[in-house]
Scaffold this motif. Structure first.
Motif, short mmCIF file in Angstrom:
data_model
loop_
_atom_site.label_atom_id
_atom_site.label_comp_id
_atom_site.label_asym_id
_atom_site.label_seq_id
_atom_site.Cartn_x
_atom_site.Cartn_y
_atom_site.Cartn_z
N ARG A 117 0.83 -1.23 0.00
CA ARG A 117 -0.02 -0.02 -0.04
C ARG A 117 0.85 1.04 -0.09
O ARG A 117 1.80 1.38 0.85
N ILE A 118 0.70 2.13 -0.91
CA ILE A 118 1.30 3.20 -0.84
C ILE A 118 0.84 4.22 -0.19
O ILE A 118 -0.50 4.84 -0.32
N ASP A 119 1.37 4.80 0.85
CA ASP A 119 0.71 5.87 1.98
C ASP A 119 0.84 7.13 1.46
O ASP A 119 -0.20 7.88 1.84
N LYS A 120 2.15 7.63 1.38
CA LYS A 120 2.32 8.97 1.27
C LYS A 120 3.48 9.28 0.34
O LYS A 120 4.36 8.29 0.20
N PRO A 180 -2.24 7.74 -3.15
CA PRO A 180 -1.80 8.07 -1.68
C PRO A 180 -1.64 9.40 -1.55
O PRO A 180 -2.21 10.26 -2.43
#
Length: 746
Positions: free
Chosen positions: A631-634, A694
């Motif tokens: 998962r790409i968060d930021k 993100p």
């Protein structure tokens, strides 16, 4: 046409004799203002005060010749003119204007000389000046290379100032008041007693006055628009569904056209049977066109259906039929026989590699489609003595010249009407849609022919982003990167693209190493070599061109070397950085992301930095390794552009570039089987889903001495930052795009 293309290539070998001779020969002509093309068709009561400002009783029109393909080009150009003209953006109309040498692109010179953007020494700046002069003499009206703002930053403000002072001169002549006593505001000349004369009322008189060219641009402290948040002039029409694009264009009496091209692009058409198609409702005509067949019908859908009903006998593609053969051609290109250029060769790399513990890696990136939301299209009307073309294009003068050549109509009677585009990413630097529309229109002279590509034809007959491969060798010593040797193999983008214009481009192709050789790192032994793979499938400029692949190669391998050295990925980049402005970009993204903080288990950060089109951009990406995948968060982005014209649009462009780059890195590729593209629509070429997007935090820096563009520079660092983050979270190095071949995303 051939002269334009021969000179306007990305690599120029400029000797001292050429510089001195060119300056001596052309200085006066270079300083002479270009002819104003608006005067050629000026109506009663209109004033074309400069090539960029037209005023009449109906209002103020600002000419915005850099094409708008969704990036806000019309708005930013209008704002630069309006800043000095003293009008508000809601007072003006924007018009891309006619194709003209007057609208040559100054900023193309930056990418056309063999000097790094950090090199602002005498030789580099003189070479850029010479190339700029060449661009002017040849009238290179091209939109691309993130040049809209750099090209127009002074030029358009000057145009606005000239128009303003000319209007004041007209007011002075009308009232007898000295022009020095007059002021301007909101499209009016203000007299000392407060009386206001509208620009529209002064236009007829201003048209008779010689332009006041001796003007001084305002100090930044006086700017009303530049640097302030703006509402783009297309926000309302796009938000209300009123914006018209090329695909929406209509004209009385037109017929609709579709094409069916050989799936093995470039292959011959041995014959076709249109019997079933001609039985279909609304179908007027089926004809042979270059590479396939064209259908004319009474609406687009019926033209599409009829094209599908035509059976064709196709010839084979003039390039390898299977994807594995394309990769094999790249693998075989890392030899002296395929050497193209080496613009970076610091220290003694060969000696440093001998007997050392060498770190090595190989990287691959696939072909990619441009895949704009609006398929390419063009409407063309041909008569014996005039041609009109309505289309979205980034190369209007090339289109004009091509159409003149095809039809035999004098180029001055070929009228190209540039329309708003629903995306491009480089796709509309090509003109195949116009050529095919012209072929069909020539068979029904006098009738406008509107050609619209189906999504499938647009995807499969795109001139795609280059396939490329890189091999790196390096040495680390005492916790630091000591040797960096990167070889890059790809076909020539420039030869493929210009070849379709009938232009042979001699010499090396700098795009093969673009985004790699010019990086501001002082590695003791530092070499970047470009190898030219023989031509494979046709390719073209794709958002950030060579840097789109080379940023991934360079920053992935540098990260591997830093890891092998046991150093911190950000700290080592900062230590190696040899340019103060670029170093500040790296430091800023570290501060934004709180780089040294602990993210916790199953999480990782990756950093990457790339200078492309003169703009240094650093990105830090944070990811989480979940049970369902990454998962790409930021994403944190720091970008240096010298001066930000519109901070809102800047933020949007950077975020859009990041999403564009990450989506392609995750799961997009174009592959060939039996000579045909396997991905025919968005279902097999997804990009990033909204649920995967993100949070993106952007910071603009303005420390540089030159104004830079930002449309393309956010793209190159995104993929390597993601790959480096995945390594930090999982220990898995991904050296091939798309990443979903090796890892899942949630």
């Amino acid at each position: 046409m051939s002269k334009i293309g021969t000179i306007a290539r990305r690599t120029f070998l400029i000797g001292s004799a050429a510089v001195v001779g060119g300056v001596a020969f052309g200085y006066y002509a270079y300083k002479t203002p270009a002819d104003n093309p608006l005067l050629d068709d000026l109506k009663e009561g209109q004033a074309a005060l400069t090539p960029y400002v037209r005023i009449d009783a109906s209002g103020i029109t600002l000419i915005t010749p850099r094409a708008d393909k969704g990036q806000g080009a019309y708005s930013v150009q209008a704002a630069l003119i309006a800043e000095e003209l003293d009008v508000e953006l809601d007072q003006i109309k924007a018009d891309p204007g006619p194709p003209s040498k007057a609208y040559y692109n100054t900023a193309l010179a930056e990418e056309s000389v063999p000097f790094a953007p950090t090199d602002q020494g005498f030789a580099a700046e003189t070479s850029r000046g010479v190339v700029d002069a060449i661009m002017k003499f040849l009238g290179m009206q091209v939109t691309g290379g993130s040049t809209t703002v750099p090209d127009g930053f002074e030029k358009l403000r000057y145009a606005g100032a000239v128009a303003r002072e000319t209007l004041k001169a007209a007011a002075s002549e009308q009232t007898g008041i000295n022009a020095a006593s007059l002021k301007t505001a909101k499209g009016m000349v203000i007299l000392p007693d407060g009386q206001a004369l509208s620009y529209e009322s002064l236009a007829p008189l201003a048209a008779k006055i010689a332009p006041v060219n001796d003007v001084t641009l305002r100090d930044p402290s006086q700017w009303r628009l530049i640097g302030k948040p703006m509402q783009r002039i297309d926000v309302v029409p796009k938000s209300t569904g009123m914006q018209r694009y090329g695909i929406d264009f209509e004209i009385d009496g037109m017929v609709h056209a579709a094409i069916k091209l050989n799936p093995q692009a470039g292959g011959a058409v041995h014959g076709f049977d249109a019997t079933e198609a001609m039985k279909m409702r609304g179908v007027h005509k089926v004809m042979a066109v270059t590479g396939g067949i064209g259908v004319l019908a009474d609406n687009t859908w019926r033209a599409f259906q009829a094209a599908e009903a035509v059976t064709c006998e196709w010839g084979a593609a003039p390039f390898p039929a299977e994807q594995a053969e394309h990769w094999s051609a790249l693998e075989n290109s890392f030899t002296d026989a395929h050497f193209d250029n080496r613009q970076r060769d610091d220290g003694d790399t060969d000696a440093a590699l001998i007997g050392a513990d060498v770190v090595s890696a190989e990287y691959r990136v696939p072909y990619l489609a441009h895949a704009p939301l609006e398929p390419v299209n063009a409407t063309v009307r041909v008569t014996d003595d005039r041609v009109d073309v309505w289309t979205g294009t980034q190369i209007p003068r090339f289109v004009q010249a091509t159409v003149a050549d095809m039809t035999g109509v004098d180029v001055k009677n070929v009228h190209v009407h540039v329309l708003m585009m629903g995306g491009s990413f480089g796709h509309r630097l090509e003109d195949d849609n116009v050529r095919l529309a012209v072929e069909m229109a020539m068979q029904v002279k006098g009738t406008p022919v509107k050609l619209t590509y189906s999504r499938e034809e647009d995807m499969t007959h795109d001139y795609r982003r280059q396939i490329a491969m890189a091999r790196g060798q390096g040495v680390v010593k005492e916790g630091q990167v000591e040797t960096f040797d990167l070889g890059i193999a790809m076909p020539s983008i420039i030869s493929s693209q210009m070849g379709r214009q009938g232009i042979s481009v001699p010499g090396p192709d700098a795009t093969i190493v673009q985004g790699a050789w010019e990086q501001p790192f002082a590695i003791p032994n530092y070499r970047v070599t470009g190898y030219r793979t023989p031509e494979l499938a046709p390719i073209s400029s794709w958002r950030s061109v060579g840097a789109s692949s080379n940023g991934f190669f360079h920053e992935s391998f540098l990260d591997e070397l830093i890891h092998a050295a046991g150093a911190d990925p950000l700290a080592e980049r900062i230590r190696l950085c040899s340019d103060d402005v670029s170093r500040k970009v790296l430091e800023t993204v570290g501060e934004m992301s709180n780089w040294s903080s602990d993210l916790g288990p199953n999480r990782g950060r990756g950093v990457a930095f790339t200078t492309s089109f003169g703009a240094p951009v650093a990105e830090v990406i944070e990811v989480t390794n979940t049970e369902d995948g990454i998962r790409i968060d930021k994403v944190y982005v720091a970008a240096e552009v010298g001066t930000v014209v519109d901070p809102v649009n800047f933020d949007n462009l950077v975020k859009g570039g990041v999403v564009f780059a990450l989506g392609h890195a995750m799961n997009c590729e174009i592959t060939f089987s039996d000579g045909a593209v396997e991905q025919t629509n968005y279902d097999s070429y997804e990009g990033m889903r909204m649920s995967q997007c993100p949070e993106i935090i952007v910071r603009a820096l303005e420390n540089g001495t030159k104004v830079r563009g930002i449309g393309e520079p956010p793209v190159p660092p995104a993929a390597p930052a993601l790959a480096n983050a995945i390594f930090a979270a999982t220990g898995q190095r991904i050296r091939e795009m798309p990443f979903d071949k090796h890892i899942d995303f949630t």
